[in-house]
Design a protein around this motif. Structure first.
Motif: not given
Length: 496
Positions: A420-424
């Protein structure tokens, strides 16, 4: 269930038979100086010249500003490469294989695909530019036409020659690659010095001296361009080479070997490109950069220059193709490493044929390419480096265990904090990004016209957001929820 494609055969002899499985400690004898030559060799290609030309032609920097930008952008970005390579020394595995411990064995698929696209893209750029060099060489030696579209058969033959030289070294593996990169650096580096000295005599020094300095914001944007076009693109491949480094090697030495090894040739070549562009800014937008630089040289220098150009690009491609083969295996393709190399070069051969015989522009797609890929790669670096703050070793068996219940299975094969951190961070980073040249925008984010966007800081925002979100989600706690701790009890390892 494990990755059965990778055998446990040792990497002895000229041909490396190891795939992506971690290298045992007793087979790891590498030293930082080896990596210095690897990174030096990978960055003596002529693509740094038009990259430096963009600083003057597009950013309107004065020469002294371009030198500062080259220093900060290239040395700083390759220091990041060195930091990521510490994980390779800790875990003895390729970077995207180690990334399974961070993202989960399934969640790691996204970063792996991006990394593979990055490597294939750079290989296509290298192959295309090298084929241009061979076409020019054939025109001198045999009187053929140097335009790619005018001689399609010869163009394809030039592409295949470069690909064949690449496969010979990259297919053999780590030991051969390290040896070739070291000794070839002296040969092609010497040729580059001769060519560089000759190019300096062609510099319009009046134009250089009379150029007005650009605003600080233009320098910041230039640093972003140089970082995206140099070190950022290599960050996710750095552990692929450092996995053979001795466990006793200090972390600082790895960072220094990457920053200095790549920084020395890049600063010199980028600065030279900016000097040349002061009198002739067309270099920054040339469809055939090889021919554009050759036109600045006396006739007697053409052959040495073209050989140097070909050799420099070949040394860069060796490393890129080797890394792409490992990344392909990490993605789950069940073939031996040497066959993965062959699969990758087939793709880049097709891409090079397209750019040379079909597409009408070369550097427009190139600038767009590095701008777009800098964001997801930087997001991965933000998450991965933050994870390194707590994870000082990796479970070798778990890295190869793709089945349910493995240590890196997490929840459904995904470590959601990381993914999620990567995608956001990617989504937000793209909102501050413009891909392409000033006259040919491929993509422009919502905030691309803001101060941050105009100054090329989308990748910086991406890094900070990815690292910050991952830390906020518990990524740097000594023990994340539901995870067995992967830390060493050795104080010296923790300090390193």
């Amino acid at each position: 269930m494990s990755d059965t494609v990778v055998a446990s055969a040792p990497a002895e002899g000229a041909l490396e038979t190891r795939g992506i499985e971690p290298v045992p400690d007793n087979e790891r004898h590498g030293r930082p100086m080896q990596l210095f030559w690897v990174w030096f060799a990978a960055n003596i290609g002529i693509l740094a010249l038009p990259l430096g030309a963009t600083l003057v032609a597009f950013q309107k920097l004065a020469f002294w500003q371009a030198v500062i930008v080259a220093l900060v952008g290239s040395v700083g970005s390759f220091a990041i490469v060195g930091v990521v390579s510490i994980a390779g020394r800790r875990g003895g595995a390729p970077g995207l294989t180690l990334s399974r411990a961070v993202f989960g064995v399934r969640g790691n698929a996204g970063p792996t695909v991006v990394s593979l696209i990055s490597r294939l893209g750079w290989e296509t750029v290298n192959t295309t530019t090298a084929a241009f060099a061979l076409l020019s060489l054939c025109a001198i030696l045999f009187g053929t036409r140097s335009e790619a579209k005018a001689t399609p058969v010869l163009t394809i033959a030039c592409i295949l020659v470069f690909v064949a030289f690449t496969v010979v070294v990259s297919g053999m593996g780590h030991r051969v690659l390290v040896a070739v990169q070291r000794w070839a650096t002296w040969v092609f580096g010497a040729l580059n010095i001769v060519v560089g000295i000759t190019l300096v005599t062609r510099v319009d020094w009046h134009a250089v001296g009379s150029a007005a300095p650009a605003p600080v914001g233009a320098m910041i944007a230039g640093i972003g361009t140089i970082a995206a076009g140099t070190g950022i693109g290599w960050a996710n491949a750095s552990a692929d080479m450092s996995r053979y480094q001795s466990p006793k090697v200090r972390a600082g030495a790895l960072v220094a070997s990457a920053a200095a090894g790549a920084g020395i040739p890049l600063v010199l070549l980028i600065s030279l490109g900016s000097l040349l562009a002061a009198g002739d800014p067309s270099l920054a937008s040339a469809d055939d950069p090889v021919a554009a630089i050759r036109a600045m040289l006396p006739a007697w220098m053409a052959v040495p220059y073209l050989i140097a150009a070909f050799g420099g690009l070949l040394l860069s491609n060796h490393l890129s193709v080797y890394s792409a083969g490992l990344t392909t295996l990490t993605l789950g393709v069940r073939i031996p490493r040497v066959y993965a190399v062959l699969v990758d070069v087939v793709v880049t051969t097709a891409g090079s044929i397209y750019f040379m015989l079909v597409a009408g522009n070369f550097y427009g797609p190139f600038i767009a390419f590095i701008s777009m890929l800098a964001v997801p790669i930087t997001a991965w670096v933000g998450v991965f480096v933050t994870d390194m703050l707590r994870r000082t070793r990796y479970d070798s068996a778990a890295l190869m265990d793709m089945g349910r219940g493995g240590r890196y299975w997490y929840l459904g094969g995904v470590r959601w904090q990381a993914l999620i951190s990567w995608a956001v961070a990617i989504v937000v980073g793209y909102q501050f990004t413009t891909a392409g040249t000033s006259s040919d925008h491929w993509f422009s984010g919502v905030f691309a016209d803001s101060w941050l966007g105009k100054n090329g800081l989308g990748w910086v925002i991406t890094f900070i957001l990815a690292a910050g979100l991952y830390a906020a989600f518990g990524g740097i706690r000594r023990k994340a929820a539901g995870e067995v701790e992967d830390v060493s009890s050795s104080p010296s390892e923790v300090r390193a």
